[in-house]
Design an enzyme around this catalytic site. Structure first.
Site, PDB file in Angstrom:
ATOM      1  N   GLY A 704     -41.367 -68.289 -35.190  1.00  0.00           N
ATOM      2  CA  GLY A 704     -40.444 -67.171 -35.222  1.00  0.00           C
ATOM      3  C   GLY A 704     -39.921 -66.795 -33.854  1.00  0.00           C
ATOM      4  O   GLY A 704     -38.746 -66.436 -33.696  1.00  0.00           O
ATOM      5  N   THR A 980     -36.579 -60.235 -36.300  1.00  0.00           N
ATOM      6  CA  THR A 980     -35.727 -61.345 -36.753  1.00  0.00           C
ATOM      7  C   THR A 980     -36.360 -62.701 -36.484  1.00  0.00           C
ATOM      8  O   THR A 980     -36.006 -63.693 -37.128  1.00  0.00           O
ATOM      9  CB  THR A 980     -34.362 -61.274 -36.045  1.00  0.00           C
ATOM     10  OG1 THR A 980     -34.574 -61.305 -34.636  1.00  0.00           O
ATOM     11  CG2 THR A 980     -33.625 -59.998 -36.423  1.00  0.00           C
ATOM     12  N   CYS A 981     -37.300 -62.719 -35.547  1.00  0.00           N
ATOM     13  CA  CYS A 981     -37.912 -64.006 -35.238  1.00  0.00           C
ATOM     14  C   CYS A 981     -38.702 -64.546 -36.418  1.00  0.00           C
ATOM     15  O   CYS A 981     -38.899 -65.747 -36.554  1.00  0.00           O
ATOM     16  CB  CYS A 981     -38.802 -63.882 -34.012  1.00  0.00           C
ATOM     17  SG  CYS A 981     -40.135 -62.697 -34.193  1.00  0.00           S
ATOM     18  N   VAL A 982     -39.215 -63.629 -37.280  1.00  0.00           N
ATOM     19  CA  VAL A 982     -39.995 -64.064 -38.449  1.00  0.00           C
ATOM     20  C   VAL A 982     -39.355 -63.559 -39.731  1.00  0.00           C
ATOM     21  O   VAL A 982     -39.988 -63.548 -40.789  1.00  0.00           O
ATOM     22  CB  VAL A 982     -41.450 -63.580 -38.351  1.00  0.00           C
ATOM     23  CG1 VAL A 982     -42.198 -64.345 -37.285  1.00  0.00           C
ATOM     24  CG2 VAL A 982     -41.519 -62.076 -38.108  1.00  0.00           C
TER      25      VAL A 982
END
Length: 1013
Positions: A704, A980-982
């Site tokens: 992520g 937002t990374c995950v």
């Protein structure tokens, strides 16, 4: 007295030798004696032969002396003529006879052909005349040649014998003509012409030879078809196949041939054309073509339809028998008027010969291409008449008056463009300017639509010889329409022609049917398991291999599909061939074939032609991918990537085999460039962020964080203020064409960005970036057209459209083959072709100008930038994988599907964390609220959580990691946040749906985002 038993006895050896001789010595001695006897016998026989030969020589000399005396005593009599024939090729005797005949007058010898001894005179004079013809051919510069030719003129002239003998004279002349045609009249005359140096045009023999060339066609009635055909065939194979025939003759002789060449009767050769062509070597075919070009075109207008048909068919057959590029060898320098330089785009060089054996070991022997003929510059100059605008216009005009000749014209142009590919664009462009629309309509409605080629009910019946006449018209339409599409904007393509607006020559319904034909033909040729037949097999009716047909059809098919992709005009499923093949087995076989032809790291990428040869399925996917459903191709791509990872030993979950990079917030692009510029990006990448305080952010990158890195990097590097990228009116990105963007440091950045986007494609991570279609085309090695220019430079596009349809004289606009560039307030002039400032834009070349301008703006200006970007991209993604998609599909692979968010699909593939589950009251309320959002609000919500506002191309099951919702406490005043990374939404446990909706809308519209809590 002898005592018994003591007498001396003589010892006798019955073998004939002393007892001391060995058996071997005896054999050698016998052999030597036998050889001596044989040698003695041979000497005796040889002596007898020599004596007999010498007696014969003496006797022949004596007889010749007697015959010579007999001839000199009666040179013009019957006995003297018999003596001359028996003497044979004696140049002195032949010269005496010719002089005597001419001195006595033409009537003297002709009178004998009506007397009581007519037959004897005919036989003997014919033999004597043949001897002087052979002498003239062998020694054309001899002082006696002119006399010999004058005697032949008396015998073969269609006017002399009838004037002397009356009605019987024509029969005598015909008799001599028939005899000479049977004894190589034209080959001997050709030998005589070639024996006179080309610079000696003043030779007195040449006008007489030219007269003899034309006499048979004035003597023989065309009704005597066999004799007339024999004369015509000999003329073409003999004198007319000489190098530079017009350059060898004085002006009056050229005029005589032009006036007396039997062109109006050439239709008699219709069934003998192949016989003429096959009798000639390659260079002789070119010379015949060039010599005919010198005499024939000025007389087109006077020909009837059958003669015009035949001459076009002869031209076509001659060109079909030549190797490609025979009329345009590499060393040739084309004139400014016909200059057609290769465009410097990034497409595959499909016209180059490629050695498949370097890619994979095959047992088939690939014969070398035939050698190109060595041609004189004057011959090449004369041949340019074939491709000149005047010649093409003359043919178009003349065949318009004779509709039955149009198929022959189309076959001629197709062959001309095939054998002279560098001139193909010029020829086709002129036809488009002249009346391309009308010709395209005529071709489709009159020939192609009813041809049966590529029909749905019989797509495989392509090789049927019965359809040989259908191929030239279909392939010419393919070439012509492909050329038209280069400069046809969408407004014209979709126009119905109302209000006198420019219109597409084919209606959209016709284009739908036509594209279906082309699809069936192309798919059949790519799908054949035995690609050797495609490469080597010949097409009925044209001088092309099936591979050449496939390339032409594919080019037009791709252009039509590109239009349909941008603005659909075909019904759903039109391009697919799912009814013909099983998709499950297709995927398995494609993946297997890709593994079989996989190349070592760093090897040169396979071209589309090579792939087609090695793998039918990959050939389909790389050339006409739209025939396979998009979802199937995406599945194949994921399989290719999975196999590549397995082959490289890549394990996404192995924390110990990762490239690591530390990047600072606010300097993501700079640090990423420094740390990952040379890293193996196919391996998992572990990113560690440094916050604004210089502290390392906590957490383990399970994928992520790298996604967030890509997201932030994209925001930085694609910022148009950085100087590397610009946006068009649709906010689509393309490389900055300015000088700064071509500097080495900038090109390294393009290369790095390409690698990073390749990494995103490799990992299946969506990136919120949209590229201009013409730039995406560069990824696929495709050429951009005029219609692409509208999105880049609307004003220039409108100007070029105006020029295309301008009814006045384009020269009034004072345009030339240059374009102005302005950067930082400084204008400079760029030549579109060498010496372009000296080439005016005219009615005949304006389409080329439009194409050049479009090509410069869409391709040349950004070539170095595009090449660097694509170099980095191809480090990550195999070129043949990318070619399975078009521009629009590549954009979907990068950023997802630009379609409404399917909430049911999203909910089905959502994970929950903390206290949440699918039946939790807050989750139930969330989905109720989501259902009330409009499409734009739903995209904002997805963007808020995933950083990309478009769904994954195959649905949310493809989102990595899955969309997730985790509880974020009970604080009712707190807004939702996201990681937002995950792809994680942190949603507080709101008490009411109204509060949840208000807070959610406030969060997704206010720019709130990543939260580390």
């Amino acid at each position: 007295m002898f005592i018994l038993g003591q007498e001396k006895r003589r010892r006798i050896n019955l073998g004939g030798a002393t007892s001391a001789s060995s058996h071997v010595d005896i054999l050698h001695q016998a052999k030597a004696q036998r050889s001596q006897r044989q040698d003695s016998r041979k000497r005796q026989e040889s002596a007898a032969h020599i004596q007999a030969w010498w007696r014969g020589v003496c006797r022949r000399r004596a007889v010749k002396r007697e015959l010579r005396l007999l001839f000199e005593a009666d040179a013009l009599g019957l006995n003297g003529l018999r003596a001359l024939v028996l003497i044979g090729r004696n140049e002195e005797v032949l010269a005496q006879w010719s002089s005597a005949v001419l001195q006595e007058g033409e009537g003297a010898i002709l009178q004998h052909f009506v007397g009581p001894e007519r037959n004897s005179w005919l036989v003997l004079v014919r033999r004597a005349a043949l001897l002087i013809l052979q002498s003239a051919a062998d020694f054309p510069q001899s002082q006696h040649t002119v006399a010999h030719l004058r005697v032949l003129d008396v015998l073969l002239s269609p006017s002399i014998a009838p004037r002397v003998l009356g009605p019987q004279g024509a029969e005598v002349t015909l008799e001599f003509t028939r005899y000479f045609l049977g004894h190589n009249l034209y080959p001997l005359l050709a030998k005589a012409i070639s024996g006179i140096p080309i610079e000696l045009k003043s030779s007195a023999a040449l006008p007489l030879i030219v007269l003899l060339l034309t006499y048979p066609f004035q003597t023989i009635n065309p009704a005597h078809s066999e004799l007339y055909i024999a004369a015509y065939t000999q003329l073409l194979i003999g004198p007319f196949s000489l190098p530079l025939l017009p350059n060898r003759l004085p002006l009056q002789s050229i005029t005589h041939i032009a006036a007396n060449f039997p062109l109006s009767n050439i239709s008699i050769l219709a069934s003998s054309i192949l016989e003429v062509v096959e009798a000639l070597a390659t260079e002789a075919r070119v010379h015949l073509l060039a010599n005919l070009v010198a005499f024939v075109p000025p007389r087109y207008a006077k020909l009837d339809s059958s003669s015009l048909n035949t001459i076009l068919q002869l031209f076509t057959a001659l060109m079909d028998a030549l190797p490609t590029h025979a009329l345009d060898p590499p060393s040739r320098k084309t004139s400014v008027a016909s200059r057609k330089h290769a465009l410097d785009d990034s497409s595959d060089s499909e016209s180059e010969s490629e050695d498949i054996t370097r890619v994979i070991a095959v047992n088939a022997f690939v014969p070398p291409p035939p050698p190109l003929p060595t041609l004189d510059a004057r011959t090449l100059t004369r041949l340019t008449t074939l491709v000149s605008t005047g010649h093409i216009t003359s043919l178009l005009t003349t065949t318009q008056r004779h509709p039955s000749t149009r198929p022959s014209l189309y076959a001629f142009v197709l062959s001309l463009c095939t054998v002279w590919p560098k001139q193909a664009d010029s020829v086709l462009s002129h036809i488009v300017v002249s009346n391309g629309g009308g010709i395209a309509r005529e071709l489709y409605k009159g020939y192609v639509r009813s041809s049966g080629l590529g029909s749905d009910d019989s797509p495989t019946g392509l090789t049927d010889p019965a359809r040989a006449k259908s191929w030239p018209t279909l392939l010419f339409l393919v070439d012509l329409y492909s050329t038209m599409l280069l400069t046809m904007g969408d407004d014209e393509f979709f126009s119905s022609g109302k209000n006198n607006a420019p219109r597409n020559p084919l209606t959209l319904d016709e284009l739908t049917a036509f594209s279906r034909q082309l699809r069936n033909i192309a798919f059949t040729l790519y799908w054949r398991e035995d690609q050797t037949d495609v490469q080597e097999g010949r097409v009925p009716g044209v001088a092309l291999k099936w591979e050449g047909v496939r390339e032409k059809v594919t080019k037009c098919l791709l252009a039509l599909h590109a239009r349909d992709s941008r603005k659909p005009f075909t019904p759903p499923g039109h391009w697919l061939v799912t009814a013909q093949i099983d998709m499950s087995s297709f995927i398995e076989a494609a993946v297997f074939e890709e593994q079989q032809i996989a190349q070592p790291v760093g090897a040169k990428a396979l071209t589309k032609r090579q792939i087609s040869y090695l793998s039918p399925r990959l050939g389909v996917l790389n050339n006409i991918p739209f025939t396979i459903p998009f979802e199937v191709r995406v599945s194949i791509l994921r399989n290719f990537i999975a196999n590549d990872m397995q082959n490289r030993g890549i394990d996404r979950h192995d924390l110990h085999r990762r490239a690591r990079a530390t990047v600072r917030r606010g300097h993501v692009a700079e640090d990423g460039f420094d740390k990952l510029g040379e890293a193996d990006l196919k391996q998992p990448i572990e990113i560690t962020f440094i916050d604004q305080f210089g502290e390392q952010e906590m957490g383990i990158d399970g994928g992520g964080v790298f996604k967030e890195f890509l997201t932030d990097l994209a925001k930085e590097v694609f910022d148009s203020n950085r100087g590397l990228w610009l946006v068009n009116k649709n906010n689509e990105l393309y490389p900055n064409p300015g000088q700064y963007a071509t500097e080495p440091h900038s090109l390294n950045w393009y290369r790095f960005i390409g690698r990073i986007l390749g990494k995103a494609l490799y990992e299946g991570i969506l990136v919120d970036v949209v590229f201009a279609s013409f730039f995406l085309a560069k990824w696929l090695g495709k050429q951009s057209f005029l219609d692409d220019l509208e999105s880049l430079d609307p004003e220039l596009y409108q100007g070029l459209v105006f020029l295309k349809h301008y009814t006045g004289d384009p020269e009034d606009l004072a345009l030339n083959f240059t374009i102005s560039d302005e950067e930082f307030g400084v204008a400079k002039t760029i030549e579109l072709v060498p010496h372009g400032s000296n080439i005016a834009v005219t009615r005949s070349n304006r389409l080329e100008y439009i194409h050049r301008v479009s090509h410069y703006r869409l391709t040349r200006q950004i070539k170095r930038q595009s090449d660097a970007f694509f170099e980095g991209l191809s480090d990550m993604i195999d070129v043949k994988w990318l070619r399975m998609f078009n521009q629009q599909e590549l954009q979907i692979l990068l950023g997802g599907v630009n379609t409404p968010v399917d909430l049911q699909d999203l909910r089905k593939h959502t994970n929950y964390g903390g206290l949440y589950a699918d039946d939790h009251p807050t989750i139930v309320a969330f989905w109720n609220v989501a259902n009330t959002l409009n499409p734009e609000q739903r995209r904002l919500m997805v963007r808020f959580v995933t950083s990309v506002g478009r769904p994954p191309l195959l649905g949310f099951k493809e989102l990595v990691p899955n969309f997730s919702i985790r509880d974020a406490g009970e604080d009712q005043s707190r807004l939702p946040t996201s990681s937002t990374c995950v792809n994680l939404l942190k949603l507080p446990r709101y008490k009411s749906e109204k509060v949840l909706k208000d807070k959610l809308l406030q969060a997704i519209t206010s720019g709130a985002g990543f939260d580390l809590s």
